[in-house]
Scaffold this active site. Structure first.
Site, short mmCIF file in Angstrom:
data_model
loop_
_atom_site.label_atom_id
_atom_site.label_comp_id
_atom_site.label_asym_id
_atom_site.label_seq_id
_atom_site.Cartn_x
_atom_site.Cartn_y
_atom_site.Cartn_z
CE1 TYR A 91 15.73 -33.23 23.91
CE2 TYR A 91 18.05 -33.17 23.29
CZ TYR A 91 16.90 -32.52 23.72
OH TYR A 91 16.93 -31.16 23.92
CG LEU A 92 20.71 -35.47 19.80
CD1 LEU A 92 22.13 -35.89 19.47
CD2 LEU A 92 20.62 -33.95 19.98
#
Length: 218
Positions: A129-130
């Site tokens: 996600y990051l």
């Protein structure tokens, strides 16, 4: 102003729609499911049903045409797997940015995440996600046709907003109510002098309007 929000049924987006509609702006929210439309209407926004995972740039640009600003607030959500981090958190953000360029919408605000980094390492879902958010942010930063501002909130909470925040290039980690994130977004949309800034946001001691004015033009 006319403002189009991607991810129009998200928790931050619905709060933002209420704020914008209350101050007299014309708001449209892009949603994937027709059954979400009533929630947007109750928030004062026009629902636009369009799946950003399958739409073309031209289809999205058509919905953006005539807007004064665009806000990317879509996300795959905490229950989604790694694949959708790529298709929503990264690819949909890139698509929305490209569509804004095509539609001639310069003001572009992104709801990112603290710690977003295209070089972030690791294979856990949150790592993916990051990385996806970081890659999307990097792409937007490279588009000269957009007056972009990237907002990276800290740990999101459902506590009532206080209207008091810390908004800087680097704040360090901390919590922030979704109410206050929406309030900052509403102010950023209206403050083009924050273009070109990537800002972190946590709870603090400055009123929202003061916090935004203090970073504008930096």
């Amino acid at each position: 102003m006319r403002i189009v929000i991607a991810g129009g049924h998200g928790q931050i987006a619905l709060r933002l729609e209420r704020l914008l509609a209350a101050r007299g702006d014309e708001v449209a929210g892009i949603i994937r499911k027709a059954e979400q439309a009533d929630d947007l209407r109750q928030a004062g926004a026009e629902p636009v049903v369009l799946d950003l995972e399958s739409a073309s740039v031209d289809e999205v640009a058509e919905r953006l045409r005539g807007a004064d600003a665009a806000v990317f607030a879509a996300g795959a959500g905490p229950g989604s797997g790694a694949t959708r981090k790529d298709t929503v958190d990264k690819a949909a953000a890139v698509l929305f940015a490209d569509a804004a360029v095509r539609a001639g919408v310069r003001r572009f605000v992104v709801v990112s995440s603290m710690g977003a980094d295209p070089r972030h390492e690791g294979d856990e879902i949150f790592d993916v996600y990051l990385r996806a958010k970081g890659e999307a942010d990097a792409y937007v930063r490279g588009l000269d046709a957009l007056d972009w501002t990237i907002l990276r909130p800290g740990q999101l909470t459902d506590d009532a907003g206080t209207g008091l925040v810390r908004l800087e290039a680097g704040t360090g980690r901390g919590p922030i109510p979704r109410d206050d994130v929406a309030a900052v977004l509403a102010e950023l949309v209206d403050t083009p002098a924050t273009a070109g800034l990537t800002l972190e946001l946590i709870s603090g001691s400055a009123p929202v309007s003061v916090a935004v004015k203090s970073v504008a033009g930096n």
